[in-house]
Write a protein that holds these residues in place. Structure first.
Motif, PDB file in Angstrom:
ATOM      1  N   LEU A 288       0.962  -1.227  -0.058  1.00 38.25           N
ATOM      2  CA  LEU A 288       0.290   0.007   0.091  1.00 38.25           C
ATOM      3  C   LEU A 288       0.650   1.442   0.002  1.00 38.25           C
ATOM      4  O   LEU A 288       2.066   1.518   0.589  1.00 38.25           O
ATOM      5  N   VAL A 289       0.877   2.166  -0.919  1.00 36.55           N
ATOM      6  CA  VAL A 289       1.204   3.035  -1.438  1.00 36.55           C
ATOM      7  C   VAL A 289       0.585   4.315  -1.473  1.00 36.55           C
ATOM      8  O   VAL A 289      -0.422   4.227  -1.692  1.00 36.55           O
ATOM      9  N   MET A 294       5.087   7.050  -0.726  1.00 37.42           N
ATOM     10  CA  MET A 294       5.758   6.391   0.082  1.00 37.42           C
ATOM     11  C   MET A 294       5.098   5.284   0.690  1.00 37.42           C
ATOM     12  O   MET A 294       3.934   5.504   0.412  1.00 37.42           O
ATOM     13  N   ILE A 295       5.786   3.976   0.737  1.00 37.48           N
ATOM     14  CA  ILE A 295       5.523   3.123   1.506  1.00 37.48           C
ATOM     15  C   ILE A 295       4.215   3.328   2.247  1.00 37.48           C
ATOM     16  O   ILE A 295       4.931   3.795   3.875  1.00 37.48           O
ATOM     17  N   GLU A 312      11.701  -1.236   7.824  1.00 33.69           N
ATOM     18  CA  GLU A 312      12.324  -1.339   6.839  1.00 33.69           C
ATOM     19  C   GLU A 312      12.348  -0.323   5.660  1.00 33.69           C
ATOM     20  O   GLU A 312      12.895   0.297   4.792  1.00 33.69           O
ATOM     21  N   LEU A 313      10.666  -1.197   5.463  1.00 33.15           N
ATOM     22  CA  LEU A 313       9.678  -0.493   3.991  1.00 33.15           C
ATOM     23  C   LEU A 313       8.862   0.979   4.472  1.00 33.15           C
ATOM     24  O   LEU A 313       8.688   1.226   3.510  1.00 33.15           O
ATOM     25  N   VAL A 314       7.751   0.399   5.601  1.00 34.93           N
ATOM     26  CA  VAL A 314       6.927   1.869   5.362  1.00 34.93           C
ATOM     27  C   VAL A 314       7.611   3.053   5.710  1.00 34.93           C
ATOM     28  O   VAL A 314       8.914   3.329   7.031  1.00 34.93           O
ATOM     29  N   GLY A 315       6.928   4.248   5.221  1.00 32.98           N
ATOM     30  CA  GLY A 315       7.911   5.209   4.439  1.00 32.98           C
ATOM     31  C   GLY A 315       8.974   5.847   4.099  1.00 32.98           C
ATOM     32  O   GLY A 315       9.305   6.660   4.031  1.00 32.98           O
ATOM     33  N   GLU A 316       9.103   4.245   3.070  1.00 31.95           N
ATOM     34  CA  GLU A 316      10.740   3.840   1.490  1.00 31.95           C
ATOM     35  C   GLU A 316       9.653   5.028   0.884  1.00 31.95           C
ATOM     36  O   GLU A 316       8.309   4.247   0.745  1.00 31.95           O
ATOM     37  N   SER A 317      10.572   5.479  -0.294  1.00 32.79           N
ATOM     38  CA  SER A 317       9.656   5.452  -1.494  1.00 32.79           C
ATOM     39  C   SER A 317       9.720   4.520  -2.176  1.00 32.79           C
ATOM     40  O   SER A 317      10.224   2.813  -2.070  1.00 32.79           O
ATOM     41  N   LYS A 320      13.054   2.360  -3.694  1.00 28.35           N
ATOM     42  CA  LYS A 320      13.187   0.650  -3.192  1.00 28.35           C
ATOM     43  C   LYS A 320      13.685  -0.022  -3.359  1.00 28.35           C
ATOM     44  O   LYS A 320      14.509  -0.704  -3.520  1.00 28.35           O
ATOM     45  N   LEU A 321      12.867  -0.113  -4.009  1.00 28.15           N
ATOM     46  CA  LEU A 321      11.894  -1.800  -4.533  1.00 28.15           C
ATOM     47  C   LEU A 321      12.204  -1.874  -5.757  1.00 28.15           C
ATOM     48  O   LEU A 321      12.277  -2.979  -6.677  1.00 28.15           O
ATOM     49  N   PHE A 322      11.899  -0.921  -6.554  1.00 26.65           N
ATOM     50  CA  PHE A 322      11.655  -1.200  -8.123  1.00 26.65           C
ATOM     51  C   PHE A 322      13.119  -0.197  -9.128  1.00 26.65           C
ATOM     52  O   PHE A 322      13.280  -0.661 -10.068  1.00 26.65           O
TER      53      PHE A 322
END
Length: 828
Positions: A288-289, A294-295, A312-317, A320-322
Motif C-alpha cells: 500500500l502506498v 511512499m510505502i 525497513e519499508l514503511v515510509g520508504e519510496s 527502493k524496490l523497483f
C-alpha cells in the motif's frame, strides 16, 4: 410515585432507620451522595459504571458487522445487562421505598431476559443450526423469561422484604416459594448449558484459534456462575447487609466474549477482518502506498519475498524496490503509478540483498467516497519458479536431454546465423556429419545404459577437442553434427577430422570393459558445397555414408562423385532384398592347407552375388548393406545351410571329410535363433558337428566379453569348432582369448602381406604363432600369395595357410576336382 399494581402484594419490613433518617447519616462510615432525589453509594456507583461499559461493548461489536446475528445477540445481551445493572444501581440508592421496589422489578426483568439471550447466543455460537430451526426452542428460551418477569412484577415471587441498610437497599429472597427455586434452577441449568456447550465446542475445534477463544468463554462463564451464586446466597438467602450486586457478574461474560472477538476473532467474518486477513494471508505480495509512492504498509508475503522487516519499508519510496538496480531502463515511480490500472505487467523487484526477483505486477488506485485519491495498491506475484521452468522448457526444446548438446532445432538456428555471418564477411565454414561406426553393436550387447554412457563420453570429447566458436550438436542416435566456423584453408579441415577420429577411437570403460568405437565423417563446405543450411546438411550426410562405404573410421569431403556412389548403394539395397528368392547368391570355396604336409585340411565358404542389372557385386559392397538393413540374418542362415549341404555332397562323392568354415556377423551372433539355425543346418545336412567351424572377429567377442563367452560356450557344447578371423586387428590379447572356447586363430592378411621384408610384421606374426602354439590353438595365416610368405611361415612353424598362392575361391565343382586331384597325388 409508583402505581398500585407495581406495589400490590409487597410486604415492607420495618426499616433499620425511620423515614426521618433518610439522607446523609453522620453515624455511618459510607459516603452517601445525593443523586436524582436519592443517594448513591459505592455499590450503585460501580453498577452504574458497568452499565455504561455494557452499552459501549455491545455497540462496538454490533457496529463491526450489523448483519451478523451473533453481533446482534451480543448487543441484546449487553442491553439486558445494562437494564439489570443500571436498574440495580437505582434501586440500591433509591430515595423512597416505592422507587426501590420499582427499580428492583425493572432490574429483575433485565436479569430474566439476559438468561434467555445468553443461552440463545451460545446455541448460535456452537452452531446448533438444526436445533435453532425448531420453533419450540424459542419457546424454551424466552417463555420462562416472560413468565418470571410477570410473576415478579405482579406477585413478588422472588422478593420477600426490602431493607434499607448501611450500604443502601437490600432484598431478602422468598426461599419458601416454589417460584424462587424454579427460577434458581432455570438460572443454574441455563448457565451450565452455556458452559457445557462452549466446553464441548472447544474440544471438537480443529484450529488453535477456536480452542483458545472457547477456553476464554467457558472459563469466564464458569466464574460468572460461581460469583453469581455466591452473591445470591450471601445477599438474598443469608441476608447479609450488602446490596445485591449480581449484575456485575455479567461483566465477566461480556468482557470474555469481547476479548475473544478482539484477540481470537470470534466473530471473524466482518468486512474489516476479512480485509485485514486477506491482506496478511494472501499468497501474493501486497504493498500500500500513498499518492506520492511512499510505502504505507506491506503484507507478510512482501516481507518474505524481499527479505525486509516492516520498519525497513514503511515510509520508504517505491524506488527502493523497483529502481535500485537499473534506473535507465525502467519507468519512474510517478509514471508507473499514473499508468494505473496495470494488469499483469512483467517486471522485477530488488530484494534487500540485491537479488533481482521477476514478478507479475498489478497496480490499482484507491479513492474515498468523495472520489479523492488516497493511494495505490500494488499486487505482485513472484514468478522466479515460472521463469526457471520457462528456461528449463526452452533448454529442453533446444538441447539434447542426454548429452546437453544443442539438438537439431537449435543447430538449424545456429547454422542459419553462421550462414548470415559468412555471407556478410565473406567467410567459409564447414559442416561435419559424424556417425559412430560400432555404436549399435555396443548398444545391443551391453545395453542402453552403456550406450548412453558412451554417447555422453563422446560428446564431452568432441566439445573439449574443438574451439569455443565451433558448435557440437547431437542429432539423435549415434549421429553428431559439428559446425567449424571461420575456415581459412579447406585443407585444415582434414586435420580437424583426424583429431576427431583419434579422440573417438580412444578406449571407453563400459561396465568394467574397455570398448572402442570409430567414426565416419562427412564434410561439406560453405559456400562451395551449398549456400543453404539444409543443402549443406544433406551433402555432409551423403559424404558420411560414403565414408562408411570406404571402410569406416575415415572422413570424406562431399563431391559430385559421391552422389553416384550412393545411388549405387541404394540400387544394391533394393536388389539385395530379392537376391535369395531369385537365386542370385552363391558360395565359392577357398582351401586351407597344412604347411607341413601340403594337404587340404579345410575350406572356407565365401559368399558371392551375381545380379542381372548390377553384375558381379563384391562382398565388401553388399555385405555392409545386408548387415545395416538386417538382411544378413536370412542370408547368413542360407549360407550356413548351403555350406553344410555342400560338404556332405562332396563326402557322398567319395571325397575326404574336411572342416567347413563359415563366417558369422555380429548380428547373427546376437540373434536368439542362432542355436536353432546351427542345429537345423547340421541335422538337415547330416554333417558331423566337428566338421563345422564358425569364424568370428575378435572385435565381436570383445564388444561384450561376458555375453559373447556364454554364446560361444553354447556353440562349443554342440561340438562345433570356433575360429577367430582377422586376428591382430582388434583390441584383444591372447591372455584374454584363453578364456574363450577357441580352436583356431587366423592371422590377418595385413600382417602377412609384408612379412618377408617388414620387421614389425615379422615380429607380430612370430608372436601370434608362438603364443597360439602355447595356448593350443591351430594358427592359420590368411592372404598367402607368394612363396616367400609361405617359406617364412613354414620357418615359424605356422600350422596352416590360406590364400591365392595355393588356391583362390572357386565354385563347388572346381573345388571337388582340386580335392580329388590332391587325393590322387597322395595315393601315388
Amino acid at each position: 410515585m409508583i402505581s398500585g399494581q407495581l406495589l400490590s402484594g409487597t410486604r415492607v419490613l420495618p426499616l433499620a432507620y425511620g423515614n426521618d433518617n433518610f439522607g446523609c447519616s453522620a453515624e455511618k462510615d459510607i459516603c452517601i451522595i445525593a443523586v436524582a432525589g436519592g443517594t448513591m453509594n459505592i455499590f450503585s456507583l460501580a453498577l452504574s459504571s458497568f452499565s455504561v461499559l455494557y452499552i459501549v461493548l455491545g455497540f462496538k461489536i454490533f457496529l463491526m458487522n450489523k448483519s451478523l446475528l451473533l453481533n446482534r445477540l451480543f448487543l441484546a445481551i449487553n442491553l439486558s445487562l445494562f437494564i439489570w445493572s443500571f436498574a440495580s444501581a437505582l434501586y440500591i440508592s433509591a430515595h423512597t421505598l416505592e422507587a426501590c421496589i420499582f427499580w428492583y422489578k425493572v432490574s429483575s426483568v433485565g436479569c430474566f431476559i439476559f438468561i434467555g439471550l445468553i443461552l440463545h447466543y451460545f446455541l448460535e455460537y456452537t452452531r446448533k443450526e438444526e436445533l435453532l430451526k425448531k420453533w419450540w426452542i424459542y419457546v424454551l428460551l424466552y417463555l420462562p423469561c416472560v413468565v418470571f418477569s410477570y410473576m415478579e412484577i405482579a406477585n413478588d415471587f422472588y422478593a420477600k422484604a426490602y431493607s434499607l441498610g448501611s450500604n443502601g437497599w437490600t432484598v431478602t429472597a422468598r426461599t419458601d416459594s416454589l417460584w424462587f427455586w424454579a427460577w434458581t434452577v432455570q438460572f443454574v441449568v441455563y448457565i451450565c448449558l452455556c458452559i457445557g456447550m462452549s466446553y464441548g465446542w472447544g474440544k471438537k475445534a480443529t484450529s488453535l484459534r477456536e480452542r483458545k477463544q472457547t477456553r476464554v468463554i467457558y472459563i469466564t462463564a464458569t466464574i460468572s456462575l460461581l460469583i453469581g451464586l455466591a452473591i445470591m446466597v450471601v445477599v438474598s438467602i443469608l441476608g447479609v447487609d450488602i446490596p445485591d450486586i449480581t449484575p456485575i457478574t455479567g461483566m465477566c461474560w461480556s468482557l470474555g466474549i469481547f476479548y475473544a472477538i478482539v484477540k481470537y476473532r470470534l466473530m471473524a467474518m466482518t468486512p474489516s477482518f476479512i480485509a485485514e486477513n486477506l491482506f496478511q494471508t494472501i499468497i501474493d505480495s501486497v504493498i500500500l502506498v500513498d499518492p506520492k509512492g511512499m510505502i504505507l504498509n506491506v503484507n507478510e508475503e512482501t516481507k518474505s519475498m524481499l527479505g525486509y522487516d516492516q520498519a525497513e519499508l514503511v515510509g520508504e519510496s517505491l524506488e527502493k524496490l523497483f529502481l535500485q538496480d537499473d534506473r535507465s531502463q525502467r519507468n519512474t515511480i510517478p509514471e508507473l503509478l499514473e499508468a494505473n490500472p496495470i494488469r499483469n505487467k512483467e517486471t522485477s523487484m530488488v530484494s534487500k540483498y540485491g537479488a533481482k526477483i521477476p514478478i507479475i505486477l498489478s497496480v490499482s488506485e484507491c479513492k474515498d467516497n468523495y472520489d479523492t485519491q488516497m493511494g495505490f495498491v500494488l499486487v505482485s506475484k513472484d514468478i522466479t519458479e515460472y521463469k526457471h521452468a520457462e528456461e528449463s522448457i526452452q533448454y529442453l526444446a533446444t538441447h539434447d536431454s542426454l548429452t546437453g548438446l544443442p539438438n537439431r532445432l537449435m543447430l538449424l538456428q545456429l547454422l542459419g546465423h553462421m550462414i548470415e555471418v559468412a555471407k556478410r564477411y565473406n567467410r567459409k565454414f564447414a559442416v561435419f556429419f559424424v556417425d559412430l561406426d560400432r555404436f549399435k553393436m555396443i548398444n545391443d550387447t551391453k545395453g542402453h545404459d552403456a550406450g548412453d554412457q558412451l554417447l555422453q563420453e563422446i560428446a564431452t570429447r568432441y566439445t573439449q577437442t574443438l574451439r569455443a566458436a565451433d558448435v557440437v550438436s547431437r542429432q539423435g542416435g549415434d549421429e553428431f553434427v559439428i559446425l567449424i566456423d571461420d575456415v581459412h584453408k579447406v585443407s585444415d579441415l582434414g586435420l580437424v577430422a583426424k583429431n576427431i577420429l583419434a579422440n573417438t577411437y580412444k578406449p571407453v570403460l563400459l561396465q568394467g570393459d574397455e570398448c572402442r568405437v570409430t567414426a565416419s565423417i562427412g564434410i561439406s563446405v560453405y559456400p562451395r558445397d551449398g549456400e543453404d543450411g539444409q543443402v549443406l546438411m544433406k551433402r555432409a550426410d551423403m559424404a558420411m555414408y560414403y565414408a562408411k562405404e570406404e571402410g569406416k573410421n575415415n572422413f570424406q569431403f562431399y563431391s559430385r562423385d559421391i552422389l553416384s556412389e550412393l545411388t549405387g548403394r541404394l540400387d544394391i539395397e533394393q536388389n539385395l532384398r530379392f537376391a535369395l528368392e531369385r537365386e542370385e547368391l552363391s558360395l565359392h570355396y577357398q582351401a586351407k592347407v597344412n604347411l607341413k604336409t601340403g594337404a587340404i585340411t579345410g575350406v572356407e565358404a565365401l559368399l558371392r552375388w551375381q545380379n542381372p542389372q548390377l553384375g558381379s557385386v563384391t562382398p565388401t559392397r553388399f555385405i555392409p548393406v545386408a548387415e545395416e538393413t538386417g538382411m544378413i540374418l536370412s542370408i547368413g542362415k542360407w549360407v550356413l545351410m548351403t555350406a553344410c549341404l555342400q560338404n556332405v555332397t562332396w563326402q557322398k562323392q567319395g571325397l575326404p571329410a574336411i572342416c567347413m568354415a563359415v563366417n558369422l556377423s555380429l548380428k547373427q551372433l546376437t540373434d536368439i535363433n542362432l542355436m536353432d539355425n546351427i542345429e537345423a543346418a547340421l541335422k538337415d545336412s547330416g554333417m558331423a558337428p566337428n566338421l563345422l567351424e564358425l569364424e568370428i572377429t575378435e572385435s565381436m567377442i570383445m564388444s561384450n566379453p561376458k555375453k559373447m563367452r556364454d554364446v560361444l560356450v553354447k556353440i562349443k557344447n554342440m561340438g562345433v569348432r570356433l575360429a577367430i578371423d582377422d586376428f591382430g586387428t582388434g583390441y584383444s590379447s591372447l591372455s584374454q582369448l584363453k578364456h574363450f572356447p577357441i580352436d583356431t586363430l587366423k592371422i590377418d592378411r595385413s600382417f602377412i602381406r609384408n612379412v618377408p621384408v617388414n620387421s614389425e610384421d615379422k615380429a607380430i606374426t612370430h608372436a601370434i604363432i608362438a603364443m597360439g602354439e602355447t595356448l593350443g590353438f591351430v594358427v592359420v595365416a590368411e592372404g598367402v600369395e607368394t612363396i616367400e610368405q609361405m617359406d617364412y611361415l613354414k620357418g615359424q612353424a605356422c600350422d596352416e595357410m590360406q590364400g591365392f598362392y595355393f588356391s583362390k575361391p572357386i565354385v563347388p565343382e572346381e573345388f571337388a576336382l582340386l580335392l580329388q586331384k590332391q587325393c590322387n597325388t597322395l595315393a601315388e
